[in-house]
Design an enzyme around this catalytic site. Sequence first.
Site: not given
Length: 502
Positions: A176, A295
């Site tokens: 991320e 995710e």
Amino acid sequence: MSQTPVARLYVDTKRAIGEISPLLFSGFAEHMGRCIYEGIHDPASRHADENGLRVDVLAALRELNYRAMRYPGGNFVSGYRWEDGIGPKDQRPRRREMAWQSVETNQFGTDEFIRFCREIGTAPMLAVNLGTGTIQDAANLVEYCNARPGSHYADMRAANGHEEPYGVKYWCLGNEMDGPWQIGHLQAAEYGTKAREAAKLMRLHDAAIKLVLCGSSSSKMATYPEWDRISLELCWDLVNYHSMHYYADNLEDDTASYLALSAAFEDYVDTVAAVLRYVKAKTRSKHDVYLSWDEWNVWYKTRDLSDMRGGWTEAPHLIEEVYNLEDALVVAQWLNVFLRKADVLKIACIAQIVNVIAPILTTTDSLLKQTIYYPLLMFSQMASGNSLDLLVESPRYDTKKFGDMPLLDVSAAYDAETGNNTIFIVNRSQTERVPLEIHWQDIAPKRISSAHQLAGRDPKAANTWENPNQFTAQAIYAPRIINGKAELSLPPLSFTSLGVDV
């Protein structure tokens, strides 16, 4: 209860979307809360083996049959020094873990993780630190894991009791990195450049590794999908997968819209897949990059900032979401989308696997399988071969967020090697049974050999420690196939899986 119109499903085993990658049924274990400590690794538990691993947790994870396991993060990895987690345990440093404001004991590290993966029969998928870490740190970890003895880090592994290389195939280039919350956050061009150079150096140690580039951490990010384009253009020929992250919520308590979230999931895949096609064309490349949704899960009931801060303690209780029936039906639809997008989506890791937004909760002595455990189980056990392009004629209903939507959400697979056709059906209606006809168009199947269902009347009901089996995958009557057609009635708020012998 009124009768809704008949729904019809048409199955043609020749209409393949794409091969279903087994890696779609993968997991994610992060050093956060009680996922590792008091989850996977809990020497104080009476269920712990000689290595401190919880044998009851291992058994539940084996049942789910995760094909790969992403580790050690997550936000955690962007401040992680992997060398802290190897060597004699009494010499490993205790550190302040900044992402979740916890104390990291480093009693569980790379070698323990590899042992854990082997215990449950899953492929390790390691993330490297591209936040505070350098490209050299990333390359050193590849050497530690995959090189034969005879050089510094490979010899270090051997000295730690592991002569043979681990052969870790899947590697994530950070986590991320588009997020301002990320330790060492970078702009897209900065990240793409760092990821490219890390990839080059890592591949010099092992040319066979498969690399996952950080994509947008959410479709709601202001930089989406431009982040994806920029980073991919810089790294296209050096990476194999591009990551997606998404957490679903029902913050508005709008069950009708919540149960239609597959529309948002599909839009996310379609958008990033379009970016893949654009970058491949722009770079004039013959190389393919696929999507890794590494995710994904429902997460909103424990999303206050205070739920994500550990108070500088060991294994704090962070984001231990309790999942209900409607959450399980959203998870089932997510898995349906994975099958419907199997041509471009090749990896998916549910976040996470134990305690932290997970299908399994533990106490020191007990284990609870949550509602979302069962859709994962049914897909993991049954979905293989090619996903199928179905014709679905379904009654429809109105939603605030997505407008007119079908009551049924469906996916299917056909495995030519085993002769099995599997069908997965969610009935989104909160009140109505939906009569369904299934028509096989190109084959005359022998029989429906298995039929299982998860269903209930209250979308907010959940499995509890007092009533742990309120929602499970219950065997139901398998309808007969007559003249290539089967009929069944789907209860409201239900997920049904069918195994068909072809």
